[in-house]
Design a protein around this motif. Sequence first.
Motif, PDB file in Angstrom:
ATOM      1  N   PHE A   1       0.845  -1.192   0.000  1.00  0.00           N
ATOM      2  CA  PHE A   1       0.000   0.000   0.000  1.00  0.00           C
ATOM      3  C   PHE A   1       0.886   1.251   0.000  1.00  0.00           C
ATOM      4  O   PHE A   1       1.969   1.254   0.607  1.00  0.00           O
ATOM      5  CB  PHE A   1      -0.878   0.043   1.246  1.00  0.00           C
ATOM      6  CG  PHE A   1      -1.979  -1.003   1.294  1.00  0.00           C
ATOM      7  CD1 PHE A   1      -2.025  -2.065   0.396  1.00  0.00           C
ATOM      8  CD2 PHE A   1      -2.972  -0.904   2.249  1.00  0.00           C
ATOM      9  CE1 PHE A   1      -3.029  -3.020   0.459  1.00  0.00           C
ATOM     10  CE2 PHE A   1      -3.996  -1.835   2.322  1.00  0.00           C
ATOM     11  CZ  PHE A   1      -4.015  -2.899   1.432  1.00  0.00           C
ATOM     12  N   THR A   2       0.370   2.314  -0.632  1.00  0.00           N
ATOM     13  CA  THR A   2       1.068   3.595  -0.639  1.00  0.00           C
ATOM     14  C   THR A   2       0.078   4.710  -0.352  1.00  0.00           C
ATOM     15  O   THR A   2      -0.939   4.827  -1.032  1.00  0.00           O
ATOM     16  CB  THR A   2       1.735   3.855  -1.993  1.00  0.00           C
ATOM     17  OG1 THR A   2       2.649   2.796  -2.289  1.00  0.00           O
ATOM     18  CG2 THR A   2       2.505   5.177  -1.953  1.00  0.00           C
ATOM     19  N   ILE A   3       0.390   5.511   0.653  1.00  0.00           N
ATOM     20  CA  ILE A   3      -0.437   6.662   0.977  1.00  0.00           C
ATOM     21  C   ILE A   3       0.204   7.906   0.384  1.00  0.00           C
ATOM     22  O   ILE A   3       1.431   8.040   0.363  1.00  0.00           O
ATOM     23  CB  ILE A   3      -0.625   6.809   2.508  1.00  0.00           C
ATOM     24  CG1 ILE A   3      -1.663   7.884   2.826  1.00  0.00           C
ATOM     25  CG2 ILE A   3       0.702   7.083   3.214  1.00  0.00           C
ATOM     26  CD1 ILE A   3      -2.049   7.939   4.298  1.00  0.00           C
TER      27      ILE A   3
ATOM     28  N   THR B   1      -6.983  16.273  -1.002  1.00  0.00           N
ATOM     29  CA  THR B   1      -7.242  14.838  -1.087  1.00  0.00           C
ATOM     30  C   THR B   1      -6.094  14.031  -0.486  1.00  0.00           C
ATOM     31  O   THR B   1      -4.935  14.456  -0.493  1.00  0.00           O
ATOM     32  CB  THR B   1      -7.435  14.376  -2.533  1.00  0.00           C
ATOM     33  OG1 THR B   1      -6.280  14.727  -3.303  1.00  0.00           O
ATOM     34  CG2 THR B   1      -8.673  15.004  -3.155  1.00  0.00           C
ATOM     35  N   VAL B   2      -6.435  12.881   0.024  1.00  0.00           N
ATOM     36  CA  VAL B   2      -5.452  11.896   0.458  1.00  0.00           C
ATOM     37  C   VAL B   2      -5.855  10.572  -0.188  1.00  0.00           C
ATOM     38  O   VAL B   2      -7.036  10.240  -0.240  1.00  0.00           O
ATOM     39  CB  VAL B   2      -5.361  11.796   1.991  1.00  0.00           C
ATOM     40  CG1 VAL B   2      -6.698  11.423   2.603  1.00  0.00           C
ATOM     41  CG2 VAL B   2      -4.277  10.819   2.406  1.00  0.00           C
ATOM     42  N   ASN B   3      -4.867   9.868  -0.698  1.00  0.00           N
ATOM     43  CA  ASN B   3      -5.123   8.655  -1.467  1.00  0.00           C
ATOM     44  C   ASN B   3      -4.457   7.444  -0.829  1.00  0.00           C
ATOM     45  O   ASN B   3      -3.462   7.578  -0.111  1.00  0.00           O
ATOM     46  CB  ASN B   3      -4.597   8.825  -2.892  1.00  0.00           C
ATOM     47  CG  ASN B   3      -5.185  10.044  -3.568  1.00  0.00           C
ATOM     48  OD1 ASN B   3      -6.390  10.169  -3.710  1.00  0.00           O
ATOM     49  ND2 ASN B   3      -4.317  10.960  -3.984  1.00  0.00           N
ATOM     50  N   LEU B   4      -5.010   6.288  -1.152  1.00  0.00           N
ATOM     51  CA  LEU B   4      -4.402   5.038  -0.715  1.00  0.00           C
ATOM     52  C   LEU B   4      -4.386   4.090  -1.904  1.00  0.00           C
ATOM     53  O   LEU B   4      -5.436   3.618  -2.333  1.00  0.00           O
ATOM     54  CB  LEU B   4      -5.174   4.417   0.445  1.00  0.00           C
ATOM     55  CG  LEU B   4      -4.526   3.188   1.067  1.00  0.00           C
ATOM     56  CD1 LEU B   4      -3.221   3.571   1.789  1.00  0.00           C
ATOM     57  CD2 LEU B   4      -5.473   2.506   2.047  1.00  0.00           C
ATOM     58  N   GLN B   5      -3.203   3.849  -2.444  1.00  0.00           N
ATOM     59  CA  GLN B   5      -3.032   2.897  -3.530  1.00  0.00           C
ATOM     60  C   GLN B   5      -2.771   1.530  -2.920  1.00  0.00           C
ATOM     61  O   GLN B   5      -1.821   1.362  -2.154  1.00  0.00           O
ATOM     62  CB  GLN B   5      -1.867   3.296  -4.421  1.00  0.00           C
ATOM     63  CG  GLN B   5      -1.574   2.325  -5.558  1.00  0.00           C
ATOM     64  CD  GLN B   5      -2.686   2.267  -6.585  1.00  0.00           C
ATOM     65  OE1 GLN B   5      -3.224   3.291  -6.966  1.00  0.00           O
ATOM     66  NE2 GLN B   5      -3.022   1.066  -7.029  1.00  0.00           N
ATOM     67  N   MET B   6      -3.617   0.569  -3.256  1.00  0.00           N
ATOM     68  CA  MET B   6      -3.517  -0.759  -2.660  1.00  0.00           C
ATOM     69  C   MET B   6      -3.227  -1.776  -3.761  1.00  0.00           C
ATOM     70  O   MET B   6      -4.038  -1.953  -4.671  1.00  0.00           O
ATOM     71  CB  MET B   6      -4.817  -1.114  -1.940  1.00  0.00           C
ATOM     72  CG  MET B   6      -5.219  -0.099  -0.894  1.00  0.00           C
ATOM     73  SD  MET B   6      -6.656  -0.618   0.072  1.00  0.00           S
ATOM     74  CE  MET B   6      -7.925  -0.627  -1.183  1.00  0.00           C
ATOM     75  N   ASN B   7      -2.078  -2.397  -3.690  1.00  0.00           N
ATOM     76  CA  ASN B   7      -1.662  -3.401  -4.664  1.00  0.00           C
ATOM     77  C   ASN B   7      -1.530  -4.771  -4.002  1.00  0.00           C
ATOM     78  O   ASN B   7      -1.450  -4.874  -2.781  1.00  0.00           O
ATOM     79  CB  ASN B   7      -0.330  -3.008  -5.299  1.00  0.00           C
ATOM     80  CG  ASN B   7      -0.394  -1.697  -6.048  1.00  0.00           C
ATOM     81  OD1 ASN B   7      -1.435  -1.341  -6.614  1.00  0.00           O
ATOM     82  ND2 ASN B   7       0.702  -0.964  -6.064  1.00  0.00           N
TER      83      ASN B   7
END
Length: 127
Positions: free
Chosen positions: A69-71, A79-85
């Motif tokens: 995961f990358t925040i 905005t705040v994002n959460l990339q989930m791989n």
Amino acid sequence: QVQLVESGGGLVQAGGSLRMSCAASGRTFSTYAMGWFRQAPGKEREFVAAISMWSIGSTRYADSVKGRFTISRDNAKNTVNLQMNSLKPEDTAVYYCAAQDPAIAGLTTTPRTFKYWGQGTQVTVSS
């Protein structure tokens, strides 16, 4: 006061990816450290990731998501994002965006130190 609205959750197969976003209202977004938490049925809410006030700021991750995961945040867009791989079935939960209490120094991981919360968005990872 900060209002937070999450988006981007959904159903995905194991090994897949999702990108979640959290939109914040208010002019003071850049003064808050931000975090993502999750809560699975029958379990306590747990820390996932956090990022400090600045767009290129320090980050913290739960061991269970580190490397997957990358925040990130964009203070110009609030905005705040959460990339989930490489998602796993055990990542299934309701995910919450939260703003840390500005009276607390540093980057924390405890839910009680976060002052504002979104309504949550469901992420389901099928095996």
